[in-house]
Design a protein around this motif. Structure first.
Motif, short mmCIF file in Angstrom:
data_model
loop_
_atom_site.label_atom_id
_atom_site.label_comp_id
_atom_site.label_asym_id
_atom_site.label_seq_id
_atom_site.Cartn_x
_atom_site.Cartn_y
_atom_site.Cartn_z
N ALA A 1 0.85 -1.20 0.00
CA ALA A 1 0.00 0.00 0.00
C ALA A 1 0.88 1.24 0.00
O ALA A 1 1.39 1.65 1.05
CB ALA A 1 -0.92 -0.01 1.22
N GLU A 2 1.08 1.84 -1.16
CA GLU A 2 1.86 3.07 -1.25
C GLU A 2 0.98 4.27 -0.93
O GLU A 2 -0.14 4.39 -1.43
CB GLU A 2 2.46 3.22 -2.64
CG GLU A 2 3.34 4.45 -2.78
CD GLU A 2 4.02 4.54 -4.13
OE1 GLU A 2 4.74 5.54 -4.36
OE2 GLU A 2 3.83 3.62 -4.96
N VAL A 3 1.50 5.16 -0.09
CA VAL A 3 0.77 6.39 0.24
C VAL A 3 0.96 7.39 -0.91
O VAL A 3 2.07 7.82 -1.20
CB VAL A 3 1.28 6.98 1.56
CG1 VAL A 3 0.61 8.34 1.82
CG2 VAL A 3 1.00 6.03 2.72
N MET A 4 -0.15 7.74 -1.55
CA MET A 4 -0.11 8.61 -2.72
C MET A 4 -0.49 10.06 -2.42
O MET A 4 -0.19 10.97 -3.18
CB MET A 4 -1.06 8.06 -3.80
CG MET A 4 -0.77 6.63 -4.20
SD MET A 4 0.93 6.37 -4.76
CE MET A 4 0.98 7.38 -6.24
N GLY A 5 -1.16 10.26 -1.30
CA GLY A 5 -1.59 11.60 -0.94
C GLY A 5 -2.43 11.55 0.31
O GLY A 5 -2.62 10.49 0.92
N GLY A 6 -2.94 12.69 0.69
CA GLY A 6 -3.78 12.74 1.88
C GLY A 6 -4.09 14.16 2.28
O GLY A 6 -3.55 15.12 1.72
N VAL B 1 7.19 11.59 0.51
CA VAL B 1 5.99 11.48 1.33
C VAL B 1 5.65 12.81 1.98
O VAL B 1 4.48 13.22 2.03
CB VAL B 1 6.15 10.36 2.39
CG1 VAL B 1 5.00 10.39 3.40
CG2 VAL B 1 6.21 9.00 1.71
N ASP B 2 6.66 13.52 2.48
CA ASP B 2 6.41 14.87 3.02
C ASP B 2 5.72 15.75 1.98
O ASP B 2 4.75 16.45 2.27
CB ASP B 2 7.74 15.51 3.43
CG ASP B 2 8.08 15.27 4.90
OD1 ASP B 2 7.34 14.53 5.58
OD2 ASP B 2 9.11 15.81 5.35
N GLN B 3 6.25 15.73 0.76
CA GLN B 3 5.70 16.58 -0.30
C GLN B 3 4.27 16.17 -0.64
O GLN B 3 3.39 17.03 -0.82
CB GLN B 3 6.58 16.49 -1.55
CG GLN B 3 6.19 17.41 -2.68
CD GLN B 3 6.42 18.87 -2.34
OE1 GLN B 3 7.42 19.22 -1.72
NE2 GLN B 3 5.48 19.74 -2.72
N ARG B 4 4.01 14.87 -0.71
CA ARG B 4 2.68 14.40 -1.06
C ARG B 4 1.64 14.76 0.00
O ARG B 4 0.48 15.03 -0.33
CB ARG B 4 2.70 12.88 -1.24
CG ARG B 4 3.36 12.41 -2.53
CD ARG B 4 3.39 10.88 -2.62
NE ARG B 4 4.02 10.43 -3.86
CZ ARG B 4 4.24 9.16 -4.18
NH1 ARG B 4 3.85 8.20 -3.32
NH2 ARG B 4 4.81 8.84 -5.31
N LEU B 5 2.04 14.77 1.26
CA LEU B 5 1.07 14.97 2.33
C LEU B 5 1.00 16.40 2.84
O LEU B 5 -0.07 16.86 3.26
CB LEU B 5 1.37 14.02 3.49
CG LEU B 5 1.23 12.52 3.18
CD1 LEU B 5 1.51 11.69 4.43
CD2 LEU B 5 -0.15 12.19 2.63
N THR B 6 2.11 17.11 2.84
CA THR B 6 2.11 18.45 3.40
C THR B 6 2.37 19.54 2.36
O THR B 6 2.23 20.73 2.67
CB THR B 6 3.18 18.58 4.51
OG1 THR B 6 4.49 18.52 3.93
CG2 THR B 6 3.02 17.47 5.55
#
Length: 469
Positions: free
Chosen positions: A183-188, A220-225
């Protein structure tokens, strides 16, 4: 059958904390938060855990003697070292009390030893001992005779690099944590109270998010924040592994005088009865592929022979490479955004295995500061992982093991079957190797892959290939 299914991943639950990344740091954080009474989910994009930076290292439990004085890294490595010693027997984790020698090979390096000793003492490692060349050779007679001096670090140890994070995450799961693999985190998005994470499998909701994504931490930082405070600059380390007779050549971990870029080339035994030389330190752009270079491996072999001349008579049985999540900063990049309830754990380079339990305790404090406080478990479950290290009894020596399947590493059919069951069952050949050592010996699977393919049929998303492509 869904080969990636995790039976306890609730789509509707709001977790207290979501940990992104199933490397040693993520596994340790999941364990600590679970024991602190929080409902935790760990999300890993690969089919199995330890598939990134944590899969390849020198497997040393460091004291932090050479960490930057007064740094967060020095403090967390010391904490991790101490906690590993406290919990390892309960979890069934090995420890080889080898000690280390930091060796000066020329006049310039010898001049640096007093400063390194002072640095060690400032970092709380006060039991180091300065040795003359004669004293060093008395301890390690196979070393090249032109060494100048050394100092000994008694509490540097050898451990199993894969069983430790497996045990950390298994304890988290046995005490209520959930693991979502593949499960890759793609956004949020954060709605002011809860994070809504979009993964390639399902949405995950959590009150706090901890980014421990290693080589993809900045992504991941960029995708989420929408921002990032560091950039991952992968640093490749290549290793060569000698056959088991070579392990008799060195009792200590043999360390060079470090420089500003790297701790340098290490020569040491492994918990699995071999001897390794490495790693190199090569910056690259690729975050996934650590390509082996024949010319670099040849130079690495020569370096090992310079340190232990008797290695010229020993056989190399394996080569491998890994990537370390270096950044433009030397210090760990651990930050907390209380307003967004988001914690980043980045830039954990070569000391991640040693520092992981210390990092977990530090993150536990950051989560508590955000108001996420649980009721600490008073009687947690302490599962024991199977022993695959050579310093303790192996399964092949026990009755009823079903016979040996991998003869190079003496892996039994019972060990394979056990690794394919349970809450953290192996979901890939690489994952099975890290749980059992199967196909990691002299023949590199030439004789056992067909039988492994039969035993693992239906267990992996990508079945074992038994013929060349």
């Amino acid at each position: 059958m869904d080969l990636r299914a995790e039976t306890n991943a609730e789509r509707t639950e709001i977790y207290d904390a979501a940990v992104i990344g199933g490397g040693v740091v993520g596994c340790a954080i999941a364990r600590k938060l679970t024991l602190s009474g929080l409902r935790v989910i760990l999300i890993e994009k690969a089919d199995d855990i330890l598939d990134g930076a944590s899969k390849a290292n020198s497997a040393i439990l460091h004291t932090g003697f050479d960490a930057p004085e007064g740094s967060l890294e020095a403090r967390l490595v010391a904490h991790g070292h101490a906690e590993y010693l406290l919990i390892r027997e309960k979890l069934g984790l090995p420890l080889i009390r080898s000690a280390a020698l930091v060796i000066a090979w020329n006049e310039e390096e010898e001049a640096q030893l007093p400063g390194l000793i002072a640095q060690a003492q400032a970092n709380g490692v006060g039991d180091v001992q300065l040795l003359s060349a004669a004293q060093t050779l008395a301890l390690e007679p196979n070393l090249a005779g032109h060494l100048r001096a050394a100092f000994r670090v008694p509490r540097e140890y050898l451990i199993d690099p894969w069983s430790a994070p497996l045990a950390y995450l298994l304890q988290a799961v046995e005490n209520g944590a959930v693991v979502l693999r593949g499960a890759e985190v793609m956004g949020g998005a954060f709605d002011g109270e809860v994070w809504h994470l979009k993964t390639t499998r399902q949405e995950v909701r959590a009150k706090v998010v901890i980014n421990a994504a290693g080589l993809f931490g900045d992504v991941v930082d960029q995708r989420l924040t929408g921002k990032q405070s560091f950039a991952i600059k992968p640093r490749k380390g290549q290793f060569i592994v000698y056959d088991k007779p070579a392990a008799a050549l060195a009792g200590h971990i043999l360390l060079p005088v470090p420089n500003k870029i790297t701790k340098g080339i290490v020569v040491c035994r492994t918990a699995f009865g071999n001897l390794l030389v490495g790693p190199t330190a090569e910056d690259q752009e690729d975050r996934v592929n650590a390509v082996l270079r024949p010319e670099t491996l040849a130079a690495l072999q020569l370096k090992g022979e310079e340190i232990l001349p008797a290695l010229k008579e020993q056989e190399v049985t394996a080569i491998y490479a890994g990537l370390r999540p270096a950044t433009e900063f030397k210090e760990y990049q651990i930050t907390a955004d209380a307003a967004q309830r988001f914690i980043t754990v980045g830039g954990i380079r070569s000391t991640g295995l040693s520092a992981s339990l210390g990092i977990a305790a530090y993150v536990d404090g950051l989560v508590a500061d955000m108001g996420s406080v649980g009721v600490r478990l008073q009687t947690p479950v302490w599962p024991r992982v199977p022993n695959i290290a050579e310093n303790e009894l192996r399964d092949w020596a026990r009755a009823g093991n079903g016979g040996i399947l991998c003869h190079c590493e003496l892996v039994t059919r019972r060990e394979i079957a056990a690794a394919l069951c349970g809450p953290l069952a192996a979901r890939s050949l690489a994952g099975l190797k890290r749980r059992t050592r199967a196909s990691m010996g002299r023949c590199q699977g030439f004789y056992c892959l067909v039988e492994l393919a039969k035993m693992t049929e239906g267990c992996f998303a990508q079945p074992i290939a038994t013929t060349p492509p």
